[in-house]
Every structure is written in C-alpha cells, then in structure tokens.
Write a protein that holds these residues in place. Sequence first.
Motif, PDB file in Angstrom:
ATOM      1  N   GLU A 146      80.558  89.019   5.486  1.00 33.81           N
ATOM      2  CA  GLU A 146      79.662  89.441   6.548  1.00 33.81           C
ATOM      3  C   GLU A 146      78.307  88.780   6.322  1.00 33.81           C
ATOM      4  N   ILE A 147      77.755  88.156   7.354  1.00 32.62           N
ATOM      5  CA  ILE A 147      76.455  87.506   7.262  1.00 32.62           C
ATOM      6  C   ILE A 147      75.470  88.363   8.043  1.00 32.62           C
ATOM      7  N   ILE A 148      74.465  88.877   7.346  1.00 32.07           N
ATOM      8  CA  ILE A 148      73.496  89.790   7.951  1.00 32.07           C
ATOM      9  C   ILE A 148      72.146  89.089   8.021  1.00 32.07           C
ATOM     10  N   ASP A 149      71.598  89.019   9.214  1.00 27.36           N
ATOM     11  CA  ASP A 149      70.300  88.400   9.441  1.00 27.36           C
ATOM     12  C   ASP A 149      69.200  89.312   8.898  1.00 27.36           C
ATOM     13  N   THR A 150      68.249  88.735   8.159  1.00 29.39           N
ATOM     14  CA  THR A 150      67.117  89.491   7.637  1.00 29.39           C
ATOM     15  C   THR A 150      65.824  88.831   8.096  1.00 29.39           C
ATOM     16  N   ALA A 151      64.705  89.427   7.738  1.00 29.60           N
ATOM     17  CA  ALA A 151      63.398  88.916   8.156  1.00 29.60           C
ATOM     18  C   ALA A 151      63.115  87.521   7.593  1.00 29.60           C
ATOM     19  N   ASP A 152      63.571  87.249   6.375  1.00 36.42           N
ATOM     20  CA  ASP A 152      63.271  85.949   5.755  1.00 36.42           C
ATOM     21  C   ASP A 152      64.502  85.094   5.494  1.00 36.42           C
ATOM     22  N   GLY A 153      65.625  85.392   6.153  1.00 40.89           N
ATOM     23  CA  GLY A 153      66.828  84.584   5.963  1.00 40.89           C
ATOM     24  C   GLY A 153      68.079  85.374   6.314  1.00 40.89           C
ATOM     25  N   ALA A 154      69.027  85.404   5.367  1.00 33.76           N
ATOM     26  CA  ALA A 154      70.288  86.105   5.597  1.00 33.76           C
ATOM     27  C   ALA A 154      70.850  86.602   4.270  1.00 33.76           C
ATOM     28  N   VAL A 155      71.694  87.608   4.363  1.00 30.08           N
ATOM     29  CA  VAL A 155      72.407  88.157   3.208  1.00 30.08           C
ATOM     30  C   VAL A 155      73.889  88.025   3.502  1.00 30.08           C
ATOM     31  N   ILE A 156      74.649  87.575   2.507  1.00 31.63           N
ATOM     32  CA  ILE A 156      76.096  87.443   2.654  1.00 31.63           C
ATOM     33  C   ILE A 156      76.744  88.546   1.828  1.00 31.63           C
ATOM     34  N   LYS A 157      77.583  89.358   2.482  1.00 32.45           N
ATOM     35  CA  LYS A 157      78.222  90.485   1.810  1.00 32.45           C
ATOM     36  C   LYS A 157      79.726  90.416   1.963  1.00 32.45           C
ATOM     37  N   SER A 158      80.395  90.945   0.957  1.00 31.61           N
ATOM     38  CA  SER A 158      81.834  91.153   1.000  1.00 31.61           C
ATOM     39  C   SER A 158      82.036  92.640   0.764  1.00 31.61           C
ATOM     40  N   GLY A 159      82.313  93.370   1.822  1.00 32.83           N
ATOM     41  CA  GLY A 159      82.361  94.825   1.710  1.00 32.83           C
ATOM     42  C   GLY A 159      80.967  95.347   1.459  1.00 32.83           C
ATOM     43  N   LYS A 160      80.795  96.094   0.374  1.00 28.60           N
ATOM     44  CA  LYS A 160      79.478  96.617   0.020  1.00 28.60           C
ATOM     45  C   LYS A 160      78.750  95.719  -0.975  1.00 28.60           C
ATOM     46  N   LYS A 161      79.436  94.725  -1.517  1.00 30.44           N
ATOM     47  CA  LYS A 161      78.871  93.854  -2.542  1.00 30.44           C
ATOM     48  C   LYS A 161      78.095  92.696  -1.908  1.00 30.44           C
ATOM     49  N   THR A 162      76.857  92.505  -2.355  1.00 30.72           N
ATOM     50  CA  THR A 162      76.063  91.370  -1.904  1.00 30.72           C
ATOM     51  C   THR A 162      76.489  90.142  -2.695  1.00 30.72           C
ATOM     52  N   ILE A 163      76.922  89.113  -1.977  1.00 29.43           N
ATOM     53  CA  ILE A 163      77.404  87.880  -2.587  1.00 29.43           C
ATOM     54  C   ILE A 163      76.230  86.964  -2.923  1.00 29.43           C
ATOM     55  N   ALA A 164      75.402  86.712  -1.915  1.00 34.31           N
ATOM     56  CA  ALA A 164      74.271  85.798  -2.083  1.00 34.31           C
ATOM     57  C   ALA A 164      73.240  86.080  -0.998  1.00 34.31           C
ATOM     58  N   GLU A 165      72.056  85.543  -1.214  1.00 30.03           N
ATOM     59  CA  GLU A 165      70.997  85.618  -0.218  1.00 30.03           C
ATOM     60  C   GLU A 165      70.567  84.199   0.120  1.00 30.03           C
ATOM     61  N   ILE A 166      70.236  83.991   1.364  1.00 26.93           N
ATOM     62  CA  ILE A 166      69.692  82.713   1.799  1.00 26.93           C
ATOM     63  C   ILE A 166      68.309  83.014   2.347  1.00 26.93           C
ATOM     64  N   LYS A 167      67.290  82.421   1.727  1.00 28.65           N
ATOM     65  CA  LYS A 167      65.911  82.679   2.133  1.00 28.65           C
ATOM     66  C   LYS A 167      65.281  81.392   2.635  1.00 28.65           C
ATOM     67  N   GLU A 168      64.535  81.520   3.727  1.00 27.61           N
ATOM     68  CA  GLU A 168      63.862  80.358   4.283  1.00 27.61           C
ATOM     69  C   GLU A 168      62.464  80.255   3.687  1.00 27.61           C
TER      70      GLU A 168
END
Length: 67
Positions: free
Chosen positions: A10-32
């Motif tokens: 799941e790719i979730i849009d955030t204020a400074d980029g995106a968060v990639i999750k698999s279920g409840k676990k955060t896989i990685a963050e992408i920050k601009e």
Amino acid sequence: MSKKKDTELEIIDTADGAVIKSGKKTIAEIKEKSGNFVIVFSGKEIATVTSFEAALEAAIMAYNLSI
C-alpha cells in the motif's frame, strides 16, 4: 515445491512524500527533498533519485532483498 505468496503493498501519500506499507508494517518511506526523492529503509537513507518511480522501485527492491 514451495508456494510463493503474493505481497500486497500500500502506498500512502504524506505531506513530504509517501509511505509504503505491507499490512501494518511500514516497508519504506520516500521523502521529497530539494526536487529529489530520498528512500528511507529501516531508519536509514539508502538512496537518492530524481523520480518518484525510481524511488518506488528502489524501495521495493530493498524490501525484497531484506526478506
């Protein structure tokens, strides 16, 4: 022969980029930052790229290598 499970990300849009999750676990963050995208994996910056698509690919690759 082992069966591989499909992993849904799941790719979730955030204020400074995106968060990639698999279920409840955060896989990685992408920050601009300054027009570039920084991939944060397990609390560490692993790469900086110029496009979101390349950042997404690098984050998923890092996740696949860690499991």
